[in-house]
Write a protein that holds these residues in place. Structure first.
Motif, PDB file in Angstrom:
ATOM      1  N   THR A 268       0.271   8.623   7.315  1.00 58.37           N
ATOM      2  CA  THR A 268      -0.034   9.307   8.380  1.00 58.37           C
ATOM      3  C   THR A 268      -0.087   8.342   9.508  1.00 58.37           C
ATOM      4  O   THR A 268      -0.266   7.250   9.512  1.00 58.37           O
ATOM      5  CB  THR A 268      -1.371  10.042   8.449  1.00 58.37           C
ATOM      6  N   THR A 269       0.280   8.656  10.613  1.00 60.70           N
ATOM      7  CA  THR A 269       0.484   8.088  11.925  1.00 60.70           C
ATOM      8  C   THR A 269      -0.796   7.101  12.093  1.00 60.70           C
ATOM      9  O   THR A 269      -1.015   5.804  12.303  1.00 60.70           O
ATOM     10  CB  THR A 269       0.653   8.568  13.450  1.00 60.70           C
ATOM     11  N   GLY A 270      -2.071   7.858  11.968  1.00 59.52           N
ATOM     12  CA  GLY A 270      -3.468   7.067  12.212  1.00 59.52           C
ATOM     13  C   GLY A 270      -3.569   6.231  11.081  1.00 59.52           C
ATOM     14  O   GLY A 270      -4.071   5.019  11.273  1.00 59.52           O
ATOM     15  N   ARG A 271      -3.334   6.516   9.872  1.00 60.55           N
ATOM     16  CA  ARG A 271      -3.580   5.515   8.791  1.00 60.55           C
ATOM     17  C   ARG A 271      -2.557   4.428   8.882  1.00 60.55           C
ATOM     18  O   ARG A 271      -3.084   3.198   8.671  1.00 60.55           O
ATOM     19  CB  ARG A 271      -3.279   6.298   7.482  1.00 60.55           C
ATOM     20  N   VAL A 272      -1.467   4.746   8.981  1.00 57.85           N
ATOM     21  CA  VAL A 272      -0.637   3.417   9.171  1.00 57.85           C
ATOM     22  C   VAL A 272      -0.962   2.361  10.541  1.00 57.85           C
ATOM     23  O   VAL A 272      -1.028   1.173  10.212  1.00 57.85           O
ATOM     24  CB  VAL A 272       1.001   4.046   9.518  1.00 57.85           C
ATOM     25  N   GLN A 273      -1.235   2.959  11.432  1.00 53.70           N
ATOM     26  CA  GLN A 273      -1.681   2.037  12.574  1.00 53.70           C
ATOM     27  C   GLN A 273      -3.050   1.439  12.318  1.00 53.70           C
ATOM     28  O   GLN A 273      -3.111   0.118  12.598  1.00 53.70           O
ATOM     29  CB  GLN A 273      -2.091   3.145  13.799  1.00 53.70           C
TER      30      GLN A 273
ATOM     31  N   ASN B   8       0.744  -1.125  -0.214  1.00 59.80           N
ATOM     32  CA  ASN B   8      -0.015   0.128   0.026  1.00 59.80           C
ATOM     33  C   ASN B   8       0.800   1.140  -0.092  1.00 59.80           C
ATOM     34  O   ASN B   8       1.644   1.450   1.057  1.00 59.80           O
ATOM     35  CB  ASN B   8      -1.023  -0.188   1.253  1.00 59.80           C
ATOM     36  N   PRO B   9       0.794   2.126  -0.967  1.00 61.14           N
ATOM     37  CA  PRO B   9       1.644   3.317  -1.057  1.00 61.14           C
ATOM     38  C   PRO B   9       1.403   4.267   0.029  1.00 61.14           C
ATOM     39  O   PRO B   9       2.084   5.014   0.367  1.00 61.14           O
ATOM     40  CB  PRO B   9       1.130   3.869  -2.335  1.00 61.14           C
ATOM     41  N   PHE B  10       0.255   4.026   0.771  1.00 62.22           N
ATOM     42  CA  PHE B  10      -0.173   5.114   1.996  1.00 62.22           C
ATOM     43  C   PHE B  10       0.700   4.726   3.126  1.00 62.22           C
ATOM     44  O   PHE B  10       0.421   5.132   4.329  1.00 62.22           O
ATOM     45  CB  PHE B  10      -1.746   5.144   1.938  1.00 62.22           C
ATOM     46  N   MET B  11       1.187   3.535   3.190  1.00 62.81           N
ATOM     47  CA  MET B  11       2.056   2.867   4.390  1.00 62.81           C
ATOM     48  C   MET B  11       3.371   3.620   4.532  1.00 62.81           C
ATOM     49  O   MET B  11       4.069   3.494   5.304  1.00 62.81           O
ATOM     50  CB  MET B  11       2.015   1.455   4.270  1.00 62.81           C
ATOM     51  N   CYS B  12       3.852   4.336   3.565  1.00 65.42           N
ATOM     52  CA  CYS B  12       5.246   4.674   3.573  1.00 65.42           C
ATOM     53  C   CYS B  12       5.259   6.132   2.820  1.00 65.42           C
ATOM     54  O   CYS B  12       4.476   6.606   2.136  1.00 65.42           O
ATOM     55  CB  CYS B  12       6.124   3.819   2.924  1.00 65.42           C
ATOM     56  N   GLY B  13       6.389   6.726   3.191  1.00 60.75           N
ATOM     57  CA  GLY B  13       6.606   8.164   2.282  1.00 60.75           C
ATOM     58  C   GLY B  13       5.881   9.278   2.865  1.00 60.75           C
ATOM     59  O   GLY B  13       5.142   9.323   4.004  1.00 60.75           O
ATOM     60  N   ASP B  14       5.431  10.248   1.932  1.00 63.25           N
ATOM     61  CA  ASP B  14       4.831  11.465   2.155  1.00 63.25           C
ATOM     62  C   ASP B  14       3.246  10.997   2.599  1.00 63.25           C
ATOM     63  O   ASP B  14       2.753  12.086   3.105  1.00 63.25           O
ATOM     64  CB  ASP B  14       5.138  12.736   1.334  1.00 63.25           C
ATOM     65  N   SER B  15       2.919  10.227   1.905  1.00 66.18           N
ATOM     66  CA  SER B  15       1.296   9.716   1.915  1.00 66.18           C
ATOM     67  C   SER B  15       1.201   9.153   3.082  1.00 66.18           C
ATOM     68  O   SER B  15      -0.156   9.211   3.408  1.00 66.18           O
ATOM     69  CB  SER B  15       0.958   8.852   0.705  1.00 66.18           C
TER      70      SER B  15
END
Length: 452
Positions: A369-374, A360-367
């Motif tokens: 966020t702490t809440g989304r990753v958690q 998932n590209p939203f798990m790393c980089g500028d995209s």
């Protein structure tokens, strides 16, 4: 098997003429060589006619030296113009007493048990259905003592299958017996003859080229000529027996690669096409599964209640039109998200976890966020608990094209933890599949009108 002695053949006639004036009715007895101890035994030959069928030759060999014996039948007529298939629904113990003639060229099947006796693996027999079951049990039990010592797990599975065969003789529930003979010389008794037997269906069919070759009606050269006449049909037969390789480019690095394709028959389902691409340069791998048949008339919704880690080993076919849902996790994956796959339930859940978490590209980089990753990490942990059966969940496969499948480990009995629902597609689902605009009729008329 016995060998008729040459002296006897020279001295007298082997067969007697069938005549209404023949009062003795005794079979012809011939001195024969025993293939077990190589001493002389005796073979009895009887030419007889089965009512509403045809003439057959019954032979019985016995050896007084080693007590070995065997019996077999042969058709006294020629190979028929068409093959014959007898399908009998065995509903009572009286049906077990029906006489059957099973030629050596016949295939015998009991679909409810996935049981099959291939052609030319046994000699022709004149028996009853009960006798056929007893002979099948005896054949399976023959090597059981050796298997228990060397392969105890295999022996236990065979023993369980033997118990199922023996249970058929109780006829607690009806089952199907199919005898398919390309030579057309097999037979199942109709006790109501000449009236129609509602439990017995008899159909004739045209033999294939391979069946003609098995029966010795065609030479190998004929197959080459047939391949030239019908390349498409024979190419399809070849695809079923081997892996086809196509040259292509890797979707990741664009280096030359190869795609392997094979037609596979999934038990209790249908034929599918499995394709796999491997790249030796970047080690990229892809696999895809497509249905080998047409879109089904009804959609299919499969719901499995996961109760044990062993459920993860169930074979699974997810077509590209199938969506996946886990209601307890409020998760739904639309059609086409992970493509068509032939894998296990664990393999599908692993792919889902990789798609949502690892790739998932939203798990790393500028995209990220702490809440989304958690939140996504917690979802991955829940998938791990589902695969270890620590969570009580249901997995739903909804395929409007009806081309997805999940293994029933209790087959042919119903699976208590799985439901399969057939439903009528909505207009929107037909539109997604491109069926609303599909036309299959009237083309010939339009073509002739345009030509005029």
């Amino acid at each position: 098997m016995s060998v008729i002695s040459e002296d006897h053949v020279r001295g007298s006639s082997v067969f007697k003429d069938i005549s209404a004036d023949d009062d003795d009715g005794l079979p012809a007895e011939i001195e024969s060589l025993c293939m077990n101890c190589h001493q002389n035994g005796s073979t009895r030959l009887l030419l007889t006619r089965i009512p509403f069928f045809k003439e057959i030759i019954v032979s019985s060999f016995s050896c007084d030296h080693c007590s070995w014996s065997n019996t077999e039948i042969q058709s006294a007529g020629r190979i028929q113009e068409q093959g014959v298939c007898h399908t009998l629904r065995v509903r009572s113990k009286q049906d077990l007493d029906r006489e059957i003639v099973r030629a050596d060229s016949a295939t015998t099947r009991i679909p409810e048990l996935d049981f099959e006796i291939p052609p030319f693996t046994q000699k022709g027999t004149l028996s009853t259905i009960e006798g056929l079951l007893d002979r099948a049990v005896a054949g399976l039990e023959q090597d059981q003592p050796g298997r228990r010592d060397t392969q105890p797990e295999v022996a236990e599975k065979i023993e369980e299958f033997i118990r199922k065969l023996r249970k058929l003789k109780e006829v607690e529930s009806e089952f199907t017996l199919v005898i398919e003979d390309p030579a057309g010389n097999s037979f199942v008794e109709n006790p109501r003859a000449p009236q129609k037997d509602e439990a017995l269906a008899v159909s004739l069919f045209k033999r294939t080229m391979q069946q003609d070759m098995q029966l010795g009606l065609r030479a190998d050269d004929d197959l080459e000529e047939e391949e030239e006449k019908e390349p498409a049909e024979n190419d399809l037969e070849a695809m079923r027996g081997e892996v086809l390789v196509f040259n292509t480019n890797c979707p990741e690095c664009n280096a030359p690669a190869s795609t392997n394709m094979k037609l596979v028959q999934i038990p209790h389902f249908k034929e599918v096409v499995i394709m796999a691409t491997n790249c030796d340069v970047c080690s990229h791998r892809t696999n895809e599964v497509k249905s080998g048949g047409a879109t089904e008339a009804l959609g299919t919704k499969i719901t499995l209640h996961i109760t044990d880690p062993s459920d993860m080993t169930r074979d699974l076919l997810k077509s590209e039109t199938c969506s996946v849902a886990i209601p307890e996790l409020e998760f739904e994956l639309g059609m086409g998200a992970v493509g068509g796959k032939f894998t296990t339930l664990e393999g599908l859940l692993t792919d889902i976890k990789d798609l949502i978490v690892s790739k998932n590209p939203f798990m790393c980089g500028d995209s990220s966020t702490t809440g989304r990753v958690q939140k996504l990490s917690e979802f991955g942990e829940k998938i791990d608990k589902v695969m270890s059966a620590e969570m009580d969940v249901h997995i739903v496969l909804d395929d409007p094209a009806g081309n997805s499948y999940l293994q029933n480990v209790f087959a042919p009995d119903p699976d208590p933890e799985m439901t399969v629902e057939k439903y009528t597609r909505t207009f929107e689902q037909n539109d997604d599949l491109g069926l609303n605009d599909m036309r299959t009729e009237g083309y010939e008329e339009e073509t002739s009108t345009a030509g005029n």
